[in-house]
Design an enzyme around this catalytic site. Structure first.
Site, PDB file in Angstrom:
ATOM      1  N   CYS A   1       6.402 -10.393 -33.028  1.00 38.13           N
ATOM      2  CA  CYS A   1       7.377 -11.009 -31.956  1.00 38.13           C
ATOM      3  C   CYS A   1       6.532 -12.131 -31.147  1.00 38.13           C
ATOM      4  CB  CYS A   1       7.716  -9.798 -30.784  1.00 38.13           C
ATOM      5  SG  CYS A   1       8.738 -10.348 -29.443  1.00 38.13           S
TER       6      CYS A   1
ATOM      7  N   CYS B   1      11.961 -16.819 -33.154  1.00 39.01           N
ATOM      8  CA  CYS B   1      12.047 -15.352 -32.803  1.00 39.01           C
ATOM      9  C   CYS B   1      12.185 -14.572 -34.013  1.00 39.01           C
ATOM     10  CB  CYS B   1      13.530 -15.429 -32.139  1.00 39.01           C
ATOM     11  SG  CYS B   1      14.014 -13.823 -31.401  1.00 39.01           S
TER      12      CYS B   1
HETATM   13  N1  DGL Z   1      10.695 -13.444 -29.114  1.00 40.98           N
HETATM   14  C1  DGL Z   1      11.490 -12.635 -29.980  1.00 40.98           C
HETATM   15  C2  DGL Z   1      10.956 -11.929 -31.193  1.00 40.98           C
HETATM   16  O1  DGL Z   1      10.159 -12.737 -31.678  1.00 40.98           O
HETATM   17  C3  DGL Z   1      12.574 -11.583 -29.286  1.00 40.98           C
HETATM   18  C4  DGL Z   1      12.264 -10.647 -27.910  1.00 40.98           C
HETATM   19  C5  DGL Z   1      13.281 -10.224 -27.408  1.00 40.98           C
HETATM   20  O2  DGL Z   1      14.143 -10.743 -26.971  1.00 40.98           O
HETATM   21  O3  DGL Z   1      13.602  -8.915 -27.384  1.00 40.98           O
HETATM   22  O4  DGL Z   1      11.522 -10.851 -31.520  1.00 40.98           O
END
Ligand code: DGL
Length: 303
Positions: free
Chosen positions: A204, A69
């Protein structure tokens, strides 16, 4: 066993690259669906939620946890690595937590993370890199700072796609996702006076799920960096230098010494039926989530 943590489904894009790269390795994935999306949350919340997720994965037997993440990595990784982990008993038994920003910056700049002054020939690069991310990832400025340290002449355009991760989680219709992607690309193009980026980082882990929409609307010459592949390459290198995090698949039959097949455990802090149904859409295979109650871990705060 290796743990992969994300706010929801996005980390599955990383997990799937890892299970393909390390077919003999067991993984535990944790999606914090009870709190997704992280992108617009206050930083202290993200740090706490990430710490709870990492600790839950340590308790499930993962010695190494990868933050799959960008938001959790950008906001929480350094604090957890330098302040929280050393204050816990986990550090003494060799547990570690790593993020996904460093390998992405390494790939984007073609420079190792340890090198923080511009080197020939990267110091003369003058191309444009667009970074698309959540509000918190872009506000952290981590991509721009780390890229410019290594490539000071590169133009970094950072574009917030505030609603996109949440919309992907909610499984909104493709047209709505496309509108959000187009708005993000238009925003990035406006920032660079209409000059297209040479490379784009989908910063993301949810965004690879709509990579086809980015591909459709970005200029054909813009190369989209594949973060799941980058992370798999980087983890392969890391594990070659830290092989004690690999394997440890328990023997299924002590007498014959046959190793048990690698396992894949999927945990969610949210609704198991919903997480499993949504994950199947992305993974095109049966993925059944188990519920994780992290309430006890929520009682303390990360120092
Ligand atoms: N998938 C995550 C990222 O890479 C988080 C997205 C979220 O929960 O806003 O930033």
């Amino acid at each position: 066993m290796i743990g992969v943590f994300d706010s929801g489904l996005g980390g599955l894009t990383v997990l799937s690259a890892l299970t393909e790269r390390f077919p003999g390795q067991s993984f535990v994935y944790l999606g914090d669906h009870a709190h997704v999306p992280y992108g617009d949350r206050p930083s202290e919340d993200i740090i706490d939620l990430t710490r709870i997720g990492v600790e839950a994965l340590f308790e499930r037997g993962c010695k190494l946890v990868l933050l799959g993440c960008n938001t959790a990595t950008a906001v929480a990784a350094r604090r957890l690595q330098t302040t929280w982990l050393p204050s816990t008993p986990w550090a003494a038994v060799g547990h570690n937590v790593v993020g996904i920003v460093a390998p992405t910056v390494e790939a984007a700049t073609q420079t190792p993370w340890a090198v923080t002054t511009p080197q020939y020939p990267q110091k003369f690069l003058t191309d444009r890199i667009a970074v698309f991310g959540t509000t918190r990832t872009i506000a952290s400025n981590v991509y721009a700072e780390e890229i410019r340290k290594r490539c000071p002449k590169v133009t970094v355009v950072q574009q917030v796609c505030a609603e996109l991760a949440g919309a992907i989680e909610r499984d909104v219709p493709e047209e709505s996702l496309e509108r959000l992607v187009v708005a993000g690309i238009d925003g990035a193009m406006a920032q660079s006076g209409g000059e297209p980026p040479h490379r784009a980082i989908l910063g993301c882990t949810h965004f690879p799920l709509v990579e086809h929409l980015f591909r459709r609307h970005l200029p054909a010459a813009t190369r989209i960096l594949s973060q799941p592949q980058i992370v798999a390459d980087s983890l392969e290198d890391y594990l070659s230098r830290h092989p004690h995090y690999l394997g440890e698949t328990p023997a299924a039959d002590g007498a014959s010494g046959n190793a048990a097949p690698p396992s894949l455990v999927l945990l969610t802090t949210g609704d198991t039926v919903e997480a499993s149904a949504r994950a199947r859409v992305f993974a095109k295979t049966t993925l059944d989530f188990e519920h994780l109650d992290a309430g006890r871990l929520a009682a303390s705060r990360a120092p």
